[in-house]
Design a protein around this motif. Structure first.
Motif, PDB file in Angstrom:
ATOM      1  N   ILE A   6      66.381 -61.305 -60.931  1.00  0.00           N
ATOM      2  CA  ILE A   6      66.250 -59.950 -60.119  1.00  0.00           C
ATOM      3  C   ILE A   6      66.565 -58.809 -60.969  1.00  0.00           C
ATOM      4  O   ILE A   6      67.410 -58.698 -61.844  1.00  0.00           O
ATOM      5  N   THR A   7      65.682 -58.060 -60.953  1.00  0.00           N
ATOM      6  CA  THR A   7      65.508 -56.681 -61.767  1.00  0.00           C
ATOM      7  C   THR A   7      65.663 -55.428 -60.687  1.00  0.00           C
ATOM      8  O   THR A   7      65.233 -55.489 -59.745  1.00  0.00           O
ATOM      9  N   ILE A   8      66.581 -54.651 -61.172  1.00  0.00           N
ATOM     10  CA  ILE A   8      66.950 -53.634 -60.352  1.00  0.00           C
ATOM     11  C   ILE A   8      66.612 -52.205 -60.947  1.00  0.00           C
ATOM     12  O   ILE A   8      67.614 -52.028 -61.861  1.00  0.00           O
ATOM     13  N   GLY A   9      65.749 -51.375 -60.814  1.00  0.00           N
ATOM     14  CA  GLY A   9      65.644 -50.050 -60.932  1.00  0.00           C
ATOM     15  C   GLY A   9      66.455 -49.180 -60.127  1.00  0.00           C
ATOM     16  O   GLY A   9      66.768 -49.653 -58.869  1.00  0.00           O
ATOM     17  N   ARG A  10      66.935 -48.084 -60.575  1.00  0.00           N
ATOM     18  CA  ARG A  10      67.674 -47.362 -59.327  1.00  0.00           C
ATOM     19  C   ARG A  10      67.834 -45.923 -60.071  1.00  0.00           C
ATOM     20  O   ARG A  10      67.862 -45.290 -61.212  1.00  0.00           O
ATOM     21  N   GLU A  11      68.136 -45.101 -58.985  1.00  0.00           N
ATOM     22  CA  GLU A  11      68.340 -43.697 -59.178  1.00  0.00           C
ATOM     23  C   GLU A  11      69.790 -43.475 -59.580  1.00  0.00           C
ATOM     24  O   GLU A  11      70.498 -44.211 -59.232  1.00  0.00           O
ATOM     25  N   TYR A  12      70.253 -42.385 -60.101  1.00  0.00           N
ATOM     26  CA  TYR A  12      71.670 -42.110 -60.645  1.00  0.00           C
ATOM     27  C   TYR A  12      72.609 -42.183 -59.015  1.00  0.00           C
ATOM     28  O   TYR A  12      72.192 -41.506 -58.330  1.00  0.00           O
ATOM     29  N   GLY A  13      73.370 -42.727 -59.183  1.00  0.00           N
ATOM     30  CA  GLY A  13      74.470 -42.811 -57.950  1.00  0.00           C
ATOM     31  C   GLY A  13      73.974 -43.566 -56.741  1.00  0.00           C
ATOM     32  O   GLY A  13      74.672 -43.519 -55.627  1.00  0.00           O
ATOM     33  N   ALA A  14      72.881 -44.466 -56.843  1.00  0.00           N
ATOM     34  CA  ALA A  14      72.446 -45.176 -55.914  1.00  0.00           C
ATOM     35  C   ALA A  14      73.106 -46.576 -55.739  1.00  0.00           C
ATOM     36  O   ALA A  14      72.880 -47.331 -54.876  1.00  0.00           O
ATOM     37  N   GLY A  15      74.011 -46.913 -56.842  1.00  0.00           N
ATOM     38  CA  GLY A  15      74.958 -48.042 -56.655  1.00  0.00           C
ATOM     39  C   GLY A  15      74.144 -49.366 -57.405  1.00  0.00           C
ATOM     40  O   GLY A  15      74.389 -50.400 -56.931  1.00  0.00           O
ATOM     41  N   GLY A  16      73.216 -49.072 -58.478  1.00  0.00           N
ATOM     42  CA  GLY A  16      72.578 -50.344 -58.909  1.00  0.00           C
ATOM     43  C   GLY A  16      73.569 -51.272 -59.526  1.00  0.00           C
ATOM     44  O   GLY A  16      73.395 -52.519 -59.504  1.00  0.00           O
ATOM     45  N   HIS A  17      74.770 -50.722 -60.380  1.00  0.00           N
ATOM     46  CA  HIS A  17      75.463 -51.500 -60.870  1.00  0.00           C
ATOM     47  C   HIS A  17      76.156 -52.391 -59.817  1.00  0.00           C
ATOM     48  O   HIS A  17      76.436 -53.734 -60.203  1.00  0.00           O
ATOM     49  N   THR A  18      76.766 -51.809 -58.985  1.00  0.00           N
ATOM     50  CA  THR A  18      77.582 -52.358 -57.831  1.00  0.00           C
ATOM     51  C   THR A  18      76.697 -53.530 -56.993  1.00  0.00           C
ATOM     52  O   THR A  18      77.169 -54.665 -56.941  1.00  0.00           O
ATOM     53  N   VAL A  19      75.325 -53.105 -56.752  1.00  0.00           N
ATOM     54  CA  VAL A  19      74.363 -53.879 -56.143  1.00  0.00           C
ATOM     55  C   VAL A  19      74.402 -55.224 -56.979  1.00  0.00           C
ATOM     56  O   VAL A  19      74.500 -56.442 -56.312  1.00  0.00           O
ATOM     57  N   ALA A  20      73.978 -55.184 -58.239  1.00  0.00           N
ATOM     58  CA  ALA A  20      74.063 -56.075 -59.176  1.00  0.00           C
ATOM     59  C   ALA A  20      74.933 -56.952 -59.090  1.00  0.00           C
ATOM     60  O   ALA A  20      74.940 -58.342 -59.447  1.00  0.00           O
ATOM     61  N   ARG A  21      76.234 -56.745 -59.220  1.00  0.00           N
ATOM     62  CA  ARG A  21      77.494 -57.646 -59.279  1.00  0.00           C
ATOM     63  C   ARG A  21      77.772 -58.323 -58.070  1.00  0.00           C
ATOM     64  O   ARG A  21      78.184 -59.274 -58.107  1.00  0.00           O
ATOM     65  N   ILE A  22      77.421 -57.858 -57.113  1.00  0.00           N
ATOM     66  CA  ILE A  22      77.477 -58.361 -55.611  1.00  0.00           C
ATOM     67  C   ILE A  22      76.601 -59.784 -55.843  1.00  0.00           C
ATOM     68  O   ILE A  22      76.881 -60.681 -55.511  1.00  0.00           O
ATOM     69  N   ILE A  23      75.244 -59.315 -56.088  1.00  0.00           N
ATOM     70  CA  ILE A  23      74.160 -60.524 -56.328  1.00  0.00           C
ATOM     71  C   ILE A  23      74.572 -61.312 -57.068  1.00  0.00           C
ATOM     72  O   ILE A  23      74.311 -62.633 -56.751  1.00  0.00           O
ATOM     73  N   ALA A  24      74.945 -61.066 -58.387  1.00  0.00           N
ATOM     74  CA  ALA A  24      75.363 -62.045 -59.113  1.00  0.00           C
ATOM     75  C   ALA A  24      76.485 -63.049 -58.767  1.00  0.00           C
ATOM     76  O   ALA A  24      76.255 -64.366 -59.152  1.00  0.00           O
ATOM     77  N   GLN A  25      77.595 -62.548 -58.260  1.00  0.00           N
ATOM     78  CA  GLN A  25      78.696 -63.022 -57.747  1.00  0.00           C
ATOM     79  C   GLN A  25      78.175 -63.946 -56.559  1.00  0.00           C
ATOM     80  O   GLN A  25      78.514 -65.306 -56.647  1.00  0.00           O
ATOM     81  N   ARG A  26      77.284 -63.546 -55.680  1.00  0.00           N
ATOM     82  CA  ARG A  26      76.883 -64.751 -54.703  1.00  0.00           C
ATOM     83  C   ARG A  26      75.987 -65.703 -55.114  1.00  0.00           C
ATOM     84  O   ARG A  26      76.139 -66.854 -54.718  1.00  0.00           O
ATOM     85  N   LEU A  27      75.185 -65.350 -56.239  1.00  0.00           N
ATOM     86  CA  LEU A  27      74.387 -66.382 -56.672  1.00  0.00           C
ATOM     87  C   LEU A  27      75.094 -67.432 -57.891  1.00  0.00           C
ATOM     88  O   LEU A  27      74.524 -68.354 -58.404  1.00  0.00           O
ATOM     89  N   GLY A  28      76.196 -66.910 -58.472  1.00  0.00           N
ATOM     90  CA  GLY A  28      76.540 -67.519 -59.424  1.00  0.00           C
ATOM     91  C   GLY A  28      75.975 -67.485 -60.942  1.00  0.00           C
ATOM     92  O   GLY A  28      75.703 -68.289 -61.647  1.00  0.00           O
ATOM     93  N   ILE A  29      75.416 -66.137 -61.042  1.00  0.00           N
ATOM     94  CA  ILE A  29      74.412 -66.000 -62.332  1.00  0.00           C
ATOM     95  C   ILE A  29      75.054 -64.573 -62.924  1.00  0.00           C
ATOM     96  O   ILE A  29      75.725 -63.834 -62.412  1.00  0.00           O
ATOM     97  N   PRO A  30      74.794 -64.662 -64.236  1.00  0.00           N
ATOM     98  CA  PRO A  30      75.094 -63.365 -64.861  1.00  0.00           C
ATOM     99  C   PRO A  30      74.315 -61.957 -64.583  1.00  0.00           C
ATOM    100  O   PRO A  30      73.250 -62.125 -64.169  1.00  0.00           O
ATOM    101  N   ALA A  31      75.038 -60.891 -64.536  1.00  0.00           N
ATOM    102  CA  ALA A  31      74.377 -59.627 -64.596  1.00  0.00           C
ATOM    103  C   ALA A  31      74.675 -58.779 -65.558  1.00  0.00           C
ATOM    104  O   ALA A  31      75.503 -59.071 -66.397  1.00  0.00           O
ATOM    105  N   TYR A  32      73.453 -58.012 -66.007  1.00  0.00           N
ATOM    106  CA  TYR A  32      73.531 -57.207 -67.120  1.00  0.00           C
ATOM    107  C   TYR A  32      73.201 -55.847 -67.003  1.00  0.00           C
ATOM    108  O   TYR A  32      72.310 -55.526 -66.339  1.00  0.00           O
ATOM    109  N   ASP A  33      73.810 -54.958 -67.474  1.00  0.00           N
ATOM    110  CA  ASP A  33      73.751 -53.336 -67.464  1.00  0.00           C
ATOM    111  C   ASP A  33      74.014 -52.940 -68.619  1.00  0.00           C
ATOM    112  O   ASP A  33      73.176 -52.675 -69.651  1.00  0.00           O
ATOM    113  N   LYS A  34      75.110 -52.199 -68.851  1.00  0.00           N
ATOM    114  CA  LYS A  34      75.574 -51.741 -70.249  1.00  0.00           C
ATOM    115  C   LYS A  34      75.530 -52.957 -71.108  1.00  0.00           C
ATOM    116  O   LYS A  34      75.506 -52.679 -72.391  1.00  0.00           O
ATOM    117  N   GLU A  35      75.854 -54.078 -70.829  1.00  0.00           N
ATOM    118  CA  GLU A  35      75.785 -55.160 -71.719  1.00  0.00           C
ATOM    119  C   GLU A  35      74.776 -55.331 -72.659  1.00  0.00           C
ATOM    120  O   GLU A  35      74.692 -55.698 -73.768  1.00  0.00           O
TER     121      GLU A  35
END
Length: 203
Positions: A6-35
């Motif tokens: 899943i790729t997430i493009g996002r506007e500033y302040g739209a919560g891309g990082h938070t949404v990515a972490r929720i999805i990753a936790q639900r699916l048991g997969i890694p999430a990458y942003d600043k990493e």
């Protein structure tokens, strides 16, 4: 369901990082942003500040985008190419969530990729900047404007496409009305339905 990338493009302040972490936790997969910046710096030897600037600081881009003596590739181009290679390497390892950096375009030829764009109401974006950095309303407005402009510039430079254009994504969501957790759930539902549709389409 067949776990997607899943790729997430996002506007500033739209919560891309938070949404990515929720999805990753639900699916048991890694999430990458600043990493991605750290991994790219380790693998390419490029400075993290230069890599950070590619998507987040259009002004700094102008300072670092000089041409090397060979005249072949600018520092800015090197940074973009190095990040793209890291994103492809990450995707090759299996399902994951990748935030920003044109990952939807970089992984466009891979199967089982769901591309999402998140945006938000202006007042929520301003509130995020004020709450996170203690900005005044004027400072927050400038931060939001500059951040989104830099991301748009980066995306267009990489893809020659319009950042946020609905045609570039499978799903576009406004996080303001329903919140980030609900948007994460909608993305998961879409990914599941898309996977079921692909299975039915197989001969």
């Amino acid at each position: 369901m067949d776990t997607p990338i899943i790729t997430i493009g996002r506007e500033y302040g739209a919560g891309g990082h938070t949404v990515a972490r929720i999805i990753a936790q639900r699916l048991g997969i890694p999430a990458y942003d600043k990493e991605i910046i750290k991994l790219t710096a380790e693998e390419s030897g490029l400075n993290e500040a230069v890599l950070q600037s590619t998507e987040e600081s259009d002004g700094l881009r102008k300072l670092i985008s000089w041409f090397l003596p060979s005249g072949a590739v600018s520092t800015y181009d090197q940074a973009i190419l190095a990040q793209a290679q890291v994103i492809r390497n990450i995707a090759a390892q299996g399902p994951c969530v990748i935030v920003g950096r044109g990952a939807d375009y970089i992984l466009r030829d891979l199967p089982n990729v769901v591309n999402v764009f998140l945006y938000a109401n202006r007042e929520d974006k301003l509130r995020y900047a004020m709450d996170t950095y203690g900005d005044s309303p004027e400072q927050a407005a400038r931060r939001v404007r500059q951040s989104d402009a830099a991301r748009e510039s980066y995306y267009h430079y990489l893809t020659k496409k319009k950042w946020g254009d609905l045609k570039n994504y499978h799903l576009s969501l406004n996080t303001s009305p329903v919140g980030k957790a609900a948007c994460a759930e909608l993305i998961l539902q879409y990914a599941q339905r898309a996977a079921e549709g692909e299975r039915k389409a197989l001969p």
